[in-house]
Design a protein around this motif. Structure first.
Motif, PDB file in Angstrom:
ATOM      1  N   THR A 289     -16.561  -5.691  31.630  1.00 33.86           N
ATOM      2  CA  THR A 289     -17.831  -6.324  30.989  1.00 33.86           C
ATOM      3  C   THR A 289     -19.129  -5.955  31.721  1.00 33.86           C
ATOM      4  OG1 THR A 289     -18.796  -8.243  30.623  1.00 33.86           O
ATOM      5  CG2 THR A 289     -17.208  -8.549  32.513  1.00 33.86           C
ATOM      6  N   ASP A 290     -20.185  -5.907  31.076  1.00 36.63           N
ATOM      7  CA  ASP A 290     -21.486  -5.684  31.593  1.00 36.63           C
ATOM      8  C   ASP A 290     -22.339  -6.708  31.184  1.00 36.63           C
ATOM      9  OD1 ASP A 290     -21.806  -5.476  29.146  1.00 36.63           O
ATOM     10  OD2 ASP A 290     -22.762  -3.461  28.894  1.00 36.63           O
ATOM     11  N   GLY A 291     -21.704  -7.942  31.011  1.00 31.91           N
ATOM     12  CA  GLY A 291     -22.262  -9.279  30.643  1.00 31.91           C
ATOM     13  C   GLY A 291     -22.992  -9.337  29.319  1.00 31.91           C
ATOM     14  N   SER A 292     -23.116  -8.213  28.464  1.00 36.35           N
ATOM     15  CA  SER A 292     -23.673  -8.291  27.198  1.00 36.35           C
ATOM     16  C   SER A 292     -23.197  -9.225  26.294  1.00 36.35           C
ATOM     17  CB  SER A 292     -23.765  -6.760  26.753  1.00 36.35           C
ATOM     18  OG  SER A 292     -22.513  -6.225  26.537  1.00 36.35           O
ATOM     19  N   LYS A 293     -23.878  -9.379  25.266  1.00 29.70           N
ATOM     20  CA  LYS A 293     -23.330 -10.318  24.330  1.00 29.70           C
ATOM     21  C   LYS A 293     -22.151  -9.559  23.297  1.00 29.70           C
ATOM     22  CE  LYS A 293     -25.075 -12.302  19.883  1.00 29.70           C
ATOM     23  NZ  LYS A 293     -25.876 -11.763  18.750  1.00 29.70           N
ATOM     24  N   THR A 294     -22.118  -8.302  23.553  1.00 29.39           N
ATOM     25  CA  THR A 294     -20.841  -7.733  22.602  1.00 29.39           C
ATOM     26  C   THR A 294     -19.711  -7.779  23.521  1.00 29.39           C
ATOM     27  OG1 THR A 294     -22.512  -6.066  21.732  1.00 29.39           O
ATOM     28  CG2 THR A 294     -20.065  -5.580  21.602  1.00 29.39           C
ATOM     29  N   ALA A 295     -19.829  -7.444  25.009  1.00 26.97           N
ATOM     30  CA  ALA A 295     -18.940  -7.653  25.858  1.00 26.97           C
ATOM     31  C   ALA A 295     -18.313  -9.131  25.796  1.00 26.97           C
ATOM     32  CB  ALA A 295     -19.263  -7.259  27.230  1.00 26.97           C
ATOM     33  N   ASN A 296     -19.188 -10.074  25.529  1.00 24.63           N
ATOM     34  CA  ASN A 296     -18.592 -11.329  25.671  1.00 24.63           C
ATOM     35  C   ASN A 296     -17.890 -11.820  24.445  1.00 24.63           C
ATOM     36  OD1 ASN A 296     -19.628 -11.838  28.128  1.00 24.63           O
ATOM     37  ND2 ASN A 296     -21.687 -12.872  27.419  1.00 24.63           N
ATOM     38  N   VAL A 297     -18.262 -11.142  23.120  1.00 21.98           N
ATOM     39  CA  VAL A 297     -17.353 -11.002  21.819  1.00 21.98           C
ATOM     40  C   VAL A 297     -15.898 -10.572  22.273  1.00 21.98           C
ATOM     41  CG1 VAL A 297     -16.938 -10.680  19.531  1.00 21.98           C
ATOM     42  CG2 VAL A 297     -19.326 -11.138  20.550  1.00 21.98           C
ATOM     43  N   ALA A 298     -16.106  -9.486  22.991  1.00 23.10           N
ATOM     44  CA  ALA A 298     -14.714  -8.764  23.225  1.00 23.10           C
ATOM     45  C   ALA A 298     -13.790  -9.680  24.227  1.00 23.10           C
ATOM     46  CB  ALA A 298     -14.982  -7.490  23.910  1.00 23.10           C
ATOM     47  N   VAL A 299     -14.398 -10.407  25.088  1.00 23.40           N
ATOM     48  CA  VAL A 299     -13.794 -11.526  26.048  1.00 23.40           C
ATOM     49  C   VAL A 299     -12.868 -12.285  25.253  1.00 23.40           C
ATOM     50  CG1 VAL A 299     -14.174 -13.426  27.537  1.00 23.40           C
ATOM     51  CG2 VAL A 299     -15.510 -11.351  27.898  1.00 23.40           C
ATOM     52  N   GLU A 300     -13.711 -12.900  24.078  1.00 15.42           N
ATOM     53  CA  GLU A 300     -12.736 -13.680  23.255  1.00 15.42           C
ATOM     54  C   GLU A 300     -11.493 -13.257  22.698  1.00 15.42           C
ATOM     55  OE1 GLU A 300     -15.167 -15.161  19.859  1.00 15.42           O
ATOM     56  OE2 GLU A 300     -16.815 -15.593  21.247  1.00 15.42           O
ATOM     57  N   HIS A 301     -11.548 -11.918  22.350  1.00 16.79           N
ATOM     58  CA  HIS A 301     -10.356 -11.187  21.914  1.00 16.79           C
ATOM     59  C   HIS A 301      -9.288 -11.181  23.102  1.00 16.79           C
ATOM     60  CE1 HIS A 301     -11.611  -9.830  17.945  1.00 16.79           C
ATOM     61  NE2 HIS A 301     -12.789 -10.299  18.428  1.00 16.79           N
ATOM     62  N   ALA A 302      -9.659 -10.684  24.275  1.00 15.93           N
ATOM     63  CA  ALA A 302      -8.855 -10.181  25.261  1.00 15.93           C
ATOM     64  C   ALA A 302      -8.314 -11.722  25.788  1.00 15.93           C
ATOM     65  CB  ALA A 302      -9.753  -9.881  26.692  1.00 15.93           C
ATOM     66  N   VAL A 303      -8.933 -12.850  25.646  1.00 16.95           N
ATOM     67  CA  VAL A 303      -8.331 -14.295  26.366  1.00 16.95           C
ATOM     68  C   VAL A 303      -7.425 -14.609  25.255  1.00 16.95           C
ATOM     69  CG1 VAL A 303      -8.927 -16.475  26.517  1.00 16.95           C
ATOM     70  CG2 VAL A 303     -10.406 -14.560  27.705  1.00 16.95           C
ATOM     71  N   ASP A 304      -7.959 -14.311  23.898  1.00 20.12           N
ATOM     72  CA  ASP A 304      -6.869 -14.998  22.812  1.00 20.12           C
ATOM     73  C   ASP A 304      -5.411 -14.166  22.863  1.00 20.12           C
ATOM     74  OD1 ASP A 304      -6.854 -16.737  20.374  1.00 20.12           O
ATOM     75  OD2 ASP A 304      -5.876 -14.409  19.606  1.00 20.12           O
ATOM     76  N   LEU A 305      -5.566 -12.477  23.153  1.00 16.21           N
ATOM     77  CA  LEU A 305      -4.273 -11.829  23.146  1.00 16.21           C
ATOM     78  C   LEU A 305      -3.617 -12.492  24.641  1.00 16.21           C
ATOM     79  CD1 LEU A 305      -5.608  -8.380  22.150  1.00 16.21           C
ATOM     80  CD2 LEU A 305      -3.834  -9.676  21.066  1.00 16.21           C
ATOM     81  N   ALA A 306      -4.252 -12.391  25.549  1.00 18.09           N
ATOM     82  CA  ALA A 306      -3.500 -12.953  26.792  1.00 18.09           C
ATOM     83  C   ALA A 306      -2.723 -14.154  26.810  1.00 18.09           C
ATOM     84  CB  ALA A 306      -4.652 -13.105  27.952  1.00 18.09           C
ATOM     85  N   ALA A 307      -3.576 -15.218  26.084  1.00 21.34           N
ATOM     86  CA  ALA A 307      -2.850 -16.379  25.821  1.00 21.34           C
ATOM     87  C   ALA A 307      -1.477 -16.179  24.969  1.00 21.34           C
ATOM     88  CB  ALA A 307      -3.726 -17.383  25.108  1.00 21.34           C
ATOM     89  N   LYS A 308      -1.523 -15.526  23.932  1.00 19.04           N
ATOM     90  CA  LYS A 308      -0.474 -14.985  23.078  1.00 19.04           C
ATOM     91  C   LYS A 308       0.763 -14.366  23.743  1.00 19.04           C
ATOM     92  CE  LYS A 308      -2.199 -15.728  18.661  1.00 19.04           C
ATOM     93  NZ  LYS A 308      -3.581 -15.831  18.732  1.00 19.04           N
ATOM     94  N   TYR A 309       0.327 -13.571  24.853  1.00 17.91           N
ATOM     95  CA  TYR A 309       1.445 -12.679  25.708  1.00 17.91           C
ATOM     96  C   TYR A 309       1.542 -13.221  26.808  1.00 17.91           C
ATOM     97  CZ  TYR A 309       1.243  -9.096  22.029  1.00 17.91           C
ATOM     98  OH  TYR A 309       1.451  -8.170  20.837  1.00 17.91           O
TER      99      TYR A 309
END
Ligand code: ATP
Ligand code: MN
Length: 153
Positions: free
Chosen positions: A9-29
């Motif tokens: 992450t570079d702290g950008s808005k797009t990176a923060n949207v990617a964070v939501e996907h990463a965290v959702d997948l991490a929760a599932k796995y």
């Protein structure tokens, strides 16, 4: 399938949207999320002296308060989102060339999935992909999930 998910992450808005996907997948796995912020000396070429730039190139960003604050803010978004879902999180800050640091970090931390934004904080939309993401895709064999900020659902 996935035990360690890397979100650079570079702290950008797009990176923060990617964070939501990463965290959702991490929760599932049941995976651990690694948030990696790379301090790129090329961003700072005009604002820092050569001694400080050399220190960053060597990977040493200690005692540079402003850099540490930016880094902590970016990885903190990941940490907060992860804690909300009881996911383990590792926050990492390194100095150097972003795509090289990202792929080296992935190799040395058992990363099995990289989740990254399509664009970053330079915000230039002319290119289909930002240069960091393009270089990561070209230099890793790991699966990479590229998230575009316009697709938030
Ligand atoms: P460019 O940097 O090529 O001008 P950009 O800033 O729009 O374009 P990228 O830098 O490729 O695009 O950013 C895409 C994604 O790469 C970001 O959303 C983020 O996930 C990751 N990224 C970019 N820079 C860094 C960095 N310094 N540290 C960690 N991750 C980064
Ligand atoms: Mn960028």
């Amino acid at each position: 399938m996935y035990e360690n998910i890397l979100i650079p992450t570079d702290g950008s808005k797009t990176a923060n949207v990617a964070v939501e996907h990463a965290v959702d997948l991490a929760a599932k796995y049941g995976a651990t999320v690694h948030a990696l912020y790379v301090v790129d000396p090329d961003w700072l070429a005009y604002s820092l002296g050569s001694e400080q730039l050399d220190r960053i190139r060597q990977g040493n960003i200690g005692e540079m308060d402003e850099l540490e604050a930016d880094a902590a803010e970016a990885t903190g978004v990941v940490a907060d989102a992860a804690r909300e879902k009881d996911i383990e999180v590792v926050e990492a800050v390194r100095g150097g060339t972003p795509h090289k640091i990202i792929t080296t970090y992935a190799d040395s931390n058992d990363i099995d999935l990289v989740v990254i934004g399509s664009h970053g904080r330079s915000g230039v939309r002319r290119a289909l992909l930002g240069s960091v993401t393009e270089r990561v895709l070209r230099s890793t064999h790991l699966p990479v999930l590229v998230v575009d900020e316009q697709r938030e659902d």
